[in-house]
Design a protein around this motif. Structure first.
Motif, mmCIF file in Angstrom:
data_model
loop_
_atom_site.group_PDB
_atom_site.id
_atom_site.type_symbol
_atom_site.label_atom_id
_atom_site.label_comp_id
_atom_site.label_asym_id
_atom_site.label_seq_id
_atom_site.Cartn_x
_atom_site.Cartn_y
_atom_site.Cartn_z
ATOM 1 N N SER A 19 -3.608 -16.842 8.022
ATOM 2 C CA SER A 19 -4.947 -16.525 7.502
ATOM 3 C C SER A 19 -5.411 -15.135 7.923
ATOM 4 O O SER A 19 -6.330 -14.575 7.311
ATOM 5 N N LEU A 20 -4.787 -14.581 8.965
ATOM 6 C CA LEU A 20 -5.197 -13.269 9.474
ATOM 7 C C LEU A 20 -4.289 -12.138 9.004
ATOM 8 O O LEU A 20 -4.575 -10.974 9.259
ATOM 9 N N LEU A 21 -3.201 -12.483 8.324
ATOM 10 C CA LEU A 21 -2.258 -11.455 7.884
ATOM 11 C C LEU A 21 -2.903 -10.543 6.855
ATOM 12 O O LEU A 21 -3.570 -10.995 5.922
ATOM 13 N N LYS A 22 -2.682 -9.250 7.022
ATOM 14 C CA LYS A 22 -3.107 -8.290 6.015
ATOM 15 C C LYS A 22 -2.052 -8.205 4.925
ATOM 16 O O LYS A 22 -0.895 -8.566 5.135
ATOM 17 N N ALA A 23 -2.449 -7.694 3.767
ATOM 18 C CA ALA A 23 -1.551 -7.656 2.616
ATOM 19 C C ALA A 23 -0.237 -6.927 2.907
ATOM 20 O O ALA A 23 0.844 -7.449 2.603
ATOM 21 N N PRO A 24 -0.250 -5.713 3.502
ATOM 22 C CA PRO A 24 1.025 -5.023 3.759
ATOM 23 C C PRO A 24 1.942 -5.769 4.713
ATOM 24 O O PRO A 24 3.170 -5.589 4.668
ATOM 25 N N GLU A 25 1.378 -6.625 5.584
ATOM 26 C CA GLU A 25 2.203 -7.367 6.541
ATOM 27 C C GLU A 25 3.084 -8.398 5.850
ATOM 28 O O GLU A 25 4.075 -8.855 6.420
ATOM 29 N N VAL A 90 -2.086 3.937 1.785
ATOM 30 C CA VAL A 90 -3.130 3.603 2.753
ATOM 31 C C VAL A 90 -3.492 4.817 3.609
ATOM 32 O O VAL A 90 -4.661 5.072 3.898
ATOM 33 N N THR A 91 -2.476 5.578 4.018
ATOM 34 C CA THR A 91 -2.713 6.732 4.889
ATOM 35 C C THR A 91 -3.477 7.830 4.178
ATOM 36 O O THR A 91 -4.343 8.491 4.768
ATOM 37 N N ASN A 92 -3.194 8.034 2.901
ATOM 38 C CA ASN A 92 -3.808 9.152 2.187
ATOM 39 C C ASN A 92 -5.183 8.823 1.631
ATOM 40 O O ASN A 92 -5.922 9.732 1.284
ATOM 41 N N SER A 93 -5.515 7.556 1.527
ATOM 42 C CA SER A 93 -6.852 7.210 1.036
ATOM 43 C C SER A 93 -7.240 5.856 1.605
ATOM 44 O O SER A 93 -7.000 4.822 1.000
ATOM 45 N N PHE A 94 -7.818 5.864 2.798
ATOM 46 C CA PHE A 94 -8.084 4.639 3.520
ATOM 47 C C PHE A 94 -8.952 3.668 2.729
ATOM 48 O O PHE A 94 -8.681 2.492 2.665
ATOM 49 N N LYS A 95 -10.009 4.164 2.119
ATOM 50 C CA LYS A 95 -10.996 3.265 1.520
ATOM 51 C C LYS A 95 -10.565 2.761 0.150
ATOM 52 O O LYS A 95 -10.462 1.580 -0.081
ATOM 53 N N SER A 96 -10.259 3.701 -0.766
ATOM 54 C CA SER A 96 -10.034 3.282 -2.143
ATOM 55 C C SER A 96 -8.769 2.470 -2.308
ATOM 56 O O SER A 96 -8.786 1.371 -2.858
ATOM 57 N N LYS A 100 -7.589 -1.888 -2.769
ATOM 58 C CA LYS A 100 -6.889 -2.320 -3.975
ATOM 59 C C LYS A 100 -5.619 -3.093 -3.645
ATOM 60 O O LYS A 100 -5.142 -3.875 -4.459
ATOM 61 N N ILE A 101 -5.043 -2.879 -2.475
ATOM 62 C CA ILE A 101 -3.794 -3.535 -2.097
ATOM 63 C C ILE A 101 -4.141 -4.912 -1.525
ATOM 64 O O ILE A 101 -4.332 -5.081 -0.321
ATOM 65 N N THR A 102 -4.222 -5.879 -2.390
ATOM 66 C CA THR A 102 -4.571 -7.238 -1.997
ATOM 67 C C THR A 102 -3.302 -8.059 -1.775
ATOM 68 O O THR A 102 -2.188 -7.627 -2.089
ATOM 69 N N LYS A 103 -3.488 -9.262 -1.240
ATOM 70 C CA LYS A 103 -2.349 -10.147 -1.017
ATOM 71 C C LYS A 103 -1.688 -10.541 -2.330
ATOM 72 O O LYS A 103 -0.462 -10.665 -2.403
ATOM 73 N N VAL A 106 0.579 -7.708 -3.427
ATOM 74 C CA VAL A 106 1.818 -7.647 -2.644
ATOM 75 C C VAL A 106 2.728 -8.823 -2.992
ATOM 76 O O VAL A 106 3.953 -8.665 -3.052
ATOM 77 N N CYS A 107 2.175 -9.991 -3.240
ATOM 78 C CA CYS A 107 2.995 -11.143 -3.626
ATOM 79 C C CYS A 107 3.706 -10.885 -4.953
ATOM 80 O O CYS A 107 4.887 -11.246 -5.121
ATOM 81 N N ILE A 108 3.006 -10.273 -5.907
ATOM 82 C CA ILE A 108 3.635 -9.912 -7.185
ATOM 83 C C ILE A 108 4.745 -8.890 -6.945
ATOM 84 O O ILE A 108 5.831 -8.970 -7.541
ATOM 85 N N LEU A 109 4.496 -7.925 -6.050
ATOM 86 C CA LEU A 109 5.497 -6.919 -5.718
ATOM 87 C C LEU A 109 6.727 -7.562 -5.078
ATOM 88 O O LEU A 109 7.874 -7.210 -5.414
ATOM 89 N N ILE A 110 6.518 -8.514 -4.192
ATOM 90 C CA ILE A 110 7.640 -9.207 -3.546
ATOM 91 C C ILE A 110 8.447 -10.003 -4.571
ATOM 92 O O ILE A 110 9.690 -10.019 -4.528
ATOM 93 N N ALA A 111 7.750 -10.663 -5.500
ATOM 94 C CA ALA A 111 8.447 -11.403 -6.557
ATOM 95 C C ALA A 111 9.298 -10.460 -7.401
ATOM 96 O O ALA A 111 10.450 -10.785 -7.758
#
Length: 303
Positions: A19-25, A90-96, A100-103, A106-111
């Protein structure tokens, strides 16, 4: 043993903190899944064949072993590429971009990564490329030596090399060079500040961890790739079996490095490992001096 224990600890930690994992993790979890999958599906058969001094199981097991190796190898490479791209965004634009990088993204990317890897692994089974034994006879992979006089095989090797090795490796290098430049410029802007912000310190640590993971994987597989491409352009007897065996073993060792990198750079992972000792029977001994904070902390796993 190191691969299974280390990456199983990574997966156990991820499940506990799901429940605490961030999307990139999630990409880190996917990398651990690929490493464990490679160790469980391939290493026992290779070890048994080594004790037998010959490959066990015939052609069917050889194709299975080679397919698993290609599947998990491409999956690991593409996962590292995705990690580099996300870290760059993430490094080049922390906020925007970080929002946008949601779980789900990332799940779609992993698939997509698994489907892409599976596609390349299946292609030799349908006639584009070949699987076969390694020159030293106790392992199987893409049959590099068969491509010497085969236009069909050579086109597969060239396409695979460009799309599964060169482009991902260049993407990884470009992303981390871009991150390094961004971090350098950011540190120049705050060089007059006595204390560097905690966010900048964390970003630097996470980036360094990702770079070490990528460097470990690429450096492990580069000797094997060099030996394999030598076999493509030269006869199969041009290299001694031991010359092809050592790069193969070194490449497979790449699955054991990542948990140690996580342990060094992730305080959360260290704490979770300490908690897991009770249920897994591990005893963790810390040797440190109260008088000096710079003394190294060593850890022994026994059980």
């Amino acid at each position: 043993i190191l691969t299974i224990l280390g990456n199983s600890a990574v997966l156990a930690t991820a499940v506990k903190r799901s429940s605490l994992l961030k999307a990139p993790e999630l990409l880190t979890v996917n990398l651990a899944v690929a490493d464990v999958g490679m160790a469980l599906s391939m290493y026992p058969l290779a070890i048994a064949s080594a004790w037998n001094h010959a490959w066990l199981g015939g052609d069917a097991s050889c194709v299975y072993y080679a397919l698993m190796g290609f599947l998990f190898g491409v999956c690991s490479m593409m996962t590292l590429c995705a990690m580099a791209v996300i870290r760059f965004l993430v490094t080049n634009s922390f906020k925007s971009n970080s929002n946008k990088i949601t779980k789900n993204t990332v799940c779609i990317l992993i698939a997509f990564i698994w489907l892409y890897s599976l596609l390349w692994a299946i292609l030799p089974l349908v006639g584009w490329g070949y699987y076969g034994p390694e020159p030293f006879g106790i392992s199987c992979t893409i049959a590099w030596s068969k491509f010497h006089n085969s236009s069909n095989g050579f086109s597969f090797i060239l396409s695979m090399f460009l799309l599964c090795t060169v482009l991902p490796a260049l993407t990884i290098a470009a992303c981390y060079l871009g991150i390094a430049w961004k971090v350098h410029k950011a540190y120049q802007e705050i060089q007059n500040i006595d204390r560097i912000p905690n966010a900048a310190r964390l970003e630097k640590k996470l980036t360094l961890m990702a770079v070490l993971i990528s460097v470990g994987f690429l450096s492990s597989w580069t000797p094997y790739a060099a030996a394999s491409f030598w076999s493509v352009f030269n006869s199969g007897d041009s290299l001694q079996p031991v010359v092809t065996l050592l790069p193969c073993l070194f490449a497979k060792s790449s699955t054991a490095y990542n948990p140690f990198i996580y342990y060094v750079f992730s305080k959360t992972f260290r704490c979770e490992i300490k908690k897991l000792q009770c249920c897994c029977g591990w005893r963790v001994h810390y040797f440190s001096s109260d008088s000096s904070a710079e003394n190294p902390v060593s850890m022994m796993w026994s059980g």
